[in-house]
Design a protein around this motif. Structure first.
Motif: not given
Length: 352
Positions: A7-8, A130, A133-134, A137, A140, A176-179
């Motif tokens: 999810g990154k 990464f 970003l864990e 949430t 960025k 950034e995070n992504t769904k």
């Protein structure tokens, strides 16, 4: 070490180029010399950029950040972390990430980190992003890379017996995070027994610069005098990098044919071609011309490949990419990830 994530995504990349461009023949005393011609053929010397004598890495990065904000690529409030990977700091203290933080008037809870990781700097920076970003949430990471090894104090200096090292550039990547359920496979390896195979020996506390050494320098950048055992570094890359690539491919259940692009650090054209041969992948999947167009900028070469060679492809469709950095340390590290279409991917020319 294996580190896997989900999810990154890399949202976009900008490379900031200095104003001054020159060619191999402008720098060397005799471009028709046998040794010079051999270096040009093997390493791929061609065009390079050079910052002005007073320009620093933070100047290039700030130029790029202001451009990105003006274009709407990112806003100040979206930034949760600033990671900088370069061997050309403005000062010993403070770190460039802190300078960026202050100049951009970022929130006080923004995480700032500098990692002087050289050739593996971009990939190590991605892995740090990464990991951050864990735990972050809603914001960025901006990853800033590049070098200014080519900065000169005197533009009218005599020509050199052989080409100097480097090619000046800065890059900014947004992560950034992504769904979307995007698996990312990485590995990181080190062999410090060969630390002196690629070394800047003078300028630190073990070997301080003397006034005589400084006066003899052709550049006012303190990170001059790169020493490399070419055979050691070449053999190390050919021996270790393919195995690291096959490791992440196996972890992902992919074959080398499944990869759209191999975006590797580019020390020279010859090494990239030999790595492509070793992996048995076509040259068009592993671009190798960055030393010909921009020079070797250490941590800056991988994002430079993205913005220079494959920008249209990265913005128009999904791509499975294998990203690898290798060199000083000796360190080698690999990321296998699917890049969604990037929102931006471009070179911008500065007045620096």
């Amino acid at each position: 070490m294996r580190l896997d994530f989900k999810g990154k995504k890399i949202t976009g990349v900008v490379s900031i180029l200095p104003e001054k461009e020159y060619v191999f023949e402008d720098e060397v005393l005799n471009p028709d010399d046998v040794k010079a011609k051999r270096l040009k053929r093997i390493i791929g010397y061609g065009k390079r950029r050079r910052v002005k004598a007073e320009t620093t890495m933070s100047d290039l990065i700030l130029y790029g950040l202001h451009y990105m904000i003006d274009c709407g690529y990112i806003s100040r409030d979206e930034i949760g972390a600033v990671i900088v990977s370069t061997l050309c700091p403005d000062y010993f203290l403070p770190q460039i990430s802190s300078i960026i933080h202050g100049e951009m008037e970022l929130p006080k809870d923004v995480y700032c980190l500098d990692i002087p990781q050289a050739c593996s700097g971009y990939v190590m920076g991605l892995i740090h992003a990464f990991m951050l970003l864990e735990h972050m949430t809603d914001r960025k990471v901006i990853l800033c890379t590049g070098e200014i090894f080519n900065r000169k104090s005197n533009m009218d200096e005599p020509k050199l017996d052989h080409p100097s090292f480097g090619g000046d550039i800065a890059n900014i990547s947004v992560i950034e995070n992504t769904k979307e359920d995007l698996p990312i496979y990485t590995n990181v390896y080190n062999d410090g027994a060969y630390y002196d195979s690629l070394i800047i020996r003078y300028g630190g506390f073990r070997n301080p610069m003397t006034p005589e050494m400084i006066n003899q320098m052709t550049s006012n950048c303190p990170c001059s005098g790169v020493e490399m055992d070419g055979s050691d570094v070449f053999n190390f890359a050919q021996r270790e990098v393919p195995d690291a690539v096959f490791e992440v491919l196996k972890a992902a259940g992919k074959t080398k044919e499944d990869v759209d692009y191999y975006l590797f650090h580019q020390p020279n054209k010859f090494m990239l071609q030999k790595l492509a041969d070793k992996l048995d992948v076509p040259y068009e999947k592993m671009p190798n011309d960055i030393t010909e167009t921009l020079g070797n900028s250490d941590s800056g070469t991988i994002p430079a490949v993205m913005t220079t060679d494959v920008a249209d492809e990265l913005m128009s469709r999904d791509n499975l990419c294998c990203i690898a950095g290798f060199g000083a340390g000796l360190t080698w590290t690999t990321v296998l990830m699917r890049l969604l279409p990037l929102s931006f991917c471009e070179n911008i020319n500065s007045n620096l």
